[in-house]
Write an enzyme that holds these catalytic residues in place. Structure first.
Site, PDB file in Angstrom:
ATOM      1  N   ASP A   1      -7.356  17.897 -15.676  1.00  0.00           N
ATOM      2  CA  ASP A   1      -7.650  16.492 -15.988  1.00  0.00           C
ATOM      3  C   ASP A   1      -7.155  16.253 -17.418  1.00  0.00           C
ATOM      4  O   ASP A   1      -7.697  16.794 -18.376  1.00  0.00           O
ATOM      5  CB  ASP A   1      -9.159  16.240 -15.856  1.00  0.00           C
ATOM      6  CG  ASP A   1      -9.533  14.771 -16.086  1.00  0.00           C
ATOM      7  OD1 ASP A   1      -8.841  14.104 -16.882  1.00  0.00           O
ATOM      8  OD2 ASP A   1     -10.526  14.309 -15.492  1.00  0.00           O
TER       9      ASP A   1
ATOM     10  N   LYS B   1      -8.281   5.094 -20.098  1.00  0.00           N
ATOM     11  CA  LYS B   1      -8.658   5.458 -21.464  1.00  0.00           C
ATOM     12  C   LYS B   1      -7.463   5.313 -22.410  1.00  0.00           C
ATOM     13  O   LYS B   1      -6.864   4.262 -22.450  1.00  0.00           O
ATOM     14  CB  LYS B   1      -9.246   6.876 -21.445  1.00  0.00           C
ATOM     15  CG  LYS B   1     -10.198   7.160 -20.264  1.00  0.00           C
ATOM     16  CD  LYS B   1     -11.504   6.401 -20.367  1.00  0.00           C
ATOM     17  CE  LYS B   1     -12.376   6.489 -19.115  1.00  0.00           C
ATOM     18  NZ  LYS B   1     -12.634   7.826 -18.600  1.00  0.00           N
TER      19      LYS B   1
ATOM     20  N   TYR C   1     -16.241  15.488 -16.807  1.00  0.00           N
ATOM     21  CA  TYR C   1     -16.609  14.126 -16.418  1.00  0.00           C
ATOM     22  C   TYR C   1     -17.651  14.166 -15.298  1.00  0.00           C
ATOM     23  O   TYR C   1     -17.397  14.727 -14.236  1.00  0.00           O
ATOM     24  CB  TYR C   1     -15.352  13.367 -15.976  1.00  0.00           C
ATOM     25  CG  TYR C   1     -15.606  11.906 -15.775  1.00  0.00           C
ATOM     26  CD1 TYR C   1     -15.976  11.097 -16.845  1.00  0.00           C
ATOM     27  CD2 TYR C   1     -15.489  11.316 -14.533  1.00  0.00           C
ATOM     28  CE1 TYR C   1     -16.224   9.749 -16.671  1.00  0.00           C
ATOM     29  CE2 TYR C   1     -15.725   9.963 -14.350  1.00  0.00           C
ATOM     30  CZ  TYR C   1     -16.106   9.190 -15.423  1.00  0.00           C
ATOM     31  OH  TYR C   1     -16.352   7.862 -15.239  1.00  0.00           O
TER      32      TYR C   1
ATOM     33  N   ARG D   1       0.841  -1.206   0.000  1.00  0.00           N
ATOM     34  CA  ARG D   1       0.000   0.000   0.000  1.00  0.00           C
ATOM     35  C   ARG D   1       0.875   1.255   0.000  1.00  0.00           C
ATOM     36  O   ARG D   1       0.485   2.305  -0.505  1.00  0.00           O
ATOM     37  CB  ARG D   1      -0.967  -0.029   1.201  1.00  0.00           C
ATOM     38  CG  ARG D   1      -1.900   1.154   1.252  1.00  0.00           C
ATOM     39  CD  ARG D   1      -3.214   0.859   1.986  1.00  0.00           C
ATOM     40  NE  ARG D   1      -3.071   0.091   3.197  1.00  0.00           N
ATOM     41  CZ  ARG D   1      -2.598   0.575   4.348  1.00  0.00           C
ATOM     42  NH1 ARG D   1      -2.236   1.826   4.448  1.00  0.00           N
ATOM     43  NH2 ARG D   1      -2.498  -0.201   5.405  1.00  0.00           N
TER      44      ARG D   1
HETATM   45  C1  LIG Z   1     -13.071   8.209 -17.274  1.00  0.00           C
HETATM   46  C2  LIG Z   1     -12.716   9.543 -16.788  1.00  0.00           C
HETATM   47  C3  LIG Z   1     -12.458   9.754 -15.435  1.00  0.00           C
HETATM   48  C4  LIG Z   1     -12.606   8.665 -14.411  1.00  0.00           C
HETATM   49  O1  LIG Z   1     -11.706   7.638 -14.619  1.00  0.00           O
HETATM   50  P1  LIG Z   1     -11.945   6.116 -14.108  1.00  0.00           P
HETATM   51  O2  LIG Z   1     -10.653   5.467 -14.457  1.00  0.00           O
HETATM   52  O3  LIG Z   1     -13.135   5.601 -14.864  1.00  0.00           O
HETATM   53  O4  LIG Z   1     -12.204   6.188 -12.652  1.00  0.00           O
HETATM   54  C5  LIG Z   1     -12.087  11.025 -15.046  1.00  0.00           C
HETATM   55  N1  LIG Z   1     -11.975  12.039 -15.913  1.00  0.00           N
HETATM   56  C6  LIG Z   1     -12.232  11.869 -17.228  1.00  0.00           C
HETATM   57  C7  LIG Z   1     -12.093  13.020 -18.138  1.00  0.00           C
HETATM   58  C8  LIG Z   1     -12.616  10.622 -17.695  1.00  0.00           C
HETATM   59  O5  LIG Z   1     -12.875  10.470 -18.998  1.00  0.00           O
END
Ligand SMILES: *Cc1c(COP(=O)(O)O)cnc(C)c1O
Length: 366
Positions: free
Chosen positions: A169, A194, A101, A49
């Site tokens: 982000d 992604k 998001y 952890r």
């Molecule tokens: C998918 C996404 C998230 C969240 O990510 P997870 O891996 O699904 O928790 C946050 N910000 C954006 C822009 C996203 O497309």
């Protein structure tokens, strides 16, 4: 010697020197506790952890691309909520994208509000508010799913003037698409689920920052709340990153071809791709981004037509998420995202561009 993207991703996070008899990318280490020195106790690897060698290698790889020390998390949401909860205190205000998001907004409207943190929702395309009294401004550019883009340098300057921290982000762009830290942001958050890893087989998130005190707070938060990714996911993600340059290049080419085809049709409206010269996001995207991601959005008018299109298309998987090697499409309204019923976010995969355009066009003709 400074290398180009294709070279950087192949070598990112690998051991500094080849070790005879060892693999290029060390395999996943499956351990929760590690042997300790019986006399001196905690060392480089003590408990997973806190410290983990496979995770450290992945963090080194992402850190090289974002340009700052990086902490990996079990998902993008784990990373984003870690930053928010490590920084925000009762009475604070956080500025969030109104069109970003949706789970981040839901978290702000639920948990953060209950903790006494107020939210200021700001559209990614502006106009930008007075940031006085804002503790943290989180930008998302390009915003998911609408694909508006904001000028990170300009907004960061405004927010910094008011004393706010600036987070970006970077999920949709990936660090090969833009480097928010070099554009003035204090911290990057992202989902690695992604395009960064791109095979639709792993959940991952990260926080990157050159602000040691800030990253230290986030690391303490992670250690105490425990949202770390497992060894196999870290290894899988690291392995996948070697092809990031190739995958993005094909996704961008596919998005260019698909968006041009869509924009030329009279039965498709609201086509958005920041790489289209006619797109409202184009001027800022062209100035700020090193490449445009493979995500395109458009409106087919109704949920029923989206269903017909997705059923007819052979090369488009109906799926949420995006950035993978397989082309996929999501009708965002089915998740409660505030988009029109026929709004589609299409994520171009790495299929052959002519095959993909032909398949999409045929499915729309039906
Ligand atoms: C998918 C996404 C998230 C969240 O990510 P997870 O891996 O699904 O928790 C946050 N910000 C954006 C822009 C996203 O497309």
């Amino acid at each position: 010697m400074s290398y180009s993207d294709g070279t950087r991703v192949v070598h990112a996070g690998l051991p500094a020197k080849p070790v005879v008899g060892e693999p290029f990318l060390p395999g996943p280490v499956f351990a929760a506790p590690f042997h300790l020195d019986p006399a001196t106790g905690p060392g480089e690897n003590d408990y997973a952890r806190t410290q983990h060698p496979t995770r450290r290698a992945l963090e080194a790889a992402i850190g090289e691309l974002e340009g700052a020390p990086t902490l990996a998390f079990a998902s993008g949401q784990a990373a984003i909520t870690a930053l928010l909860l490590a920084v925000l205190r009762p009475g604070d205000t956080v500025a969030l994208p109104a069109d970003g998001y949706f789970t981040v907004r839901a978290f702000a409207e639920g948990t953060l509000r209950e903790l006494g943190v107020s939210t200021l929702l700001v559209p990614t395309a502006g106009p930008w508010p007075d940031f006085s009294g804002v503790r943290l401004a989180l930008l998302e550019t390009p915003a998911n799913p609408g694909l508006d883009v904001c000028d990170i340098r300009a907004v960061a300057a405004l927010a910094h003037e008011a004393g706010a921290l600036v987070a970006v982000d970077n999920t949709t762009a990936t660090p090969l698409g833009q480097n928010p830290l070099a554009l003035g942001a204090d911290v990057v958050v992202a989902s690695g689920t992604k395009a960064l890893t791109g095979h639709s087989d792993v959940l991952l998130g990260y926080v990157a920052s050159g602000d040691d005190a800030l990253l230290g707070k986030v690391e303490t938060w992670r250690k105490q709340t425990g949202a770390v990714p497992g060894a196999f996911d870290c290894w899988l993600a690291h392995r996948s990153m070697a092809t990031l340059d190739l995958r993005l290049a094909r996704q961008t080419a596919n998005a260019a071809a698909v968006s041009a085809m869509l924009a030329a049709r009279t039965d498709v409206s609201g086509v958005r791709w920041p790489g289209l010269e006619t797109d409202p996001s184009y001027p800022i995207a062209a100035a700020q981004m090193r490449r445009i991601p493979g995500v395109v959005s458009f409106d087919l008018g109704s949920a029923e037509r989206v269903a017909r299109f997705l059923t007819a298309a052979s090369l488009v998987f109906a799926a949420t998420s995006f950035g993978g090697v397989h082309t996929s499409a999501d009708r965002r309204a089915q998740w409660g995202d505030a988009t029109p019923p026929g709004f589609v976010r299409l994520s171009c995969g790495i299929e052959d561009p002519a095959d993909l355009v032909a398949d999409l066009a045929a499915a729309l003709d039906l």
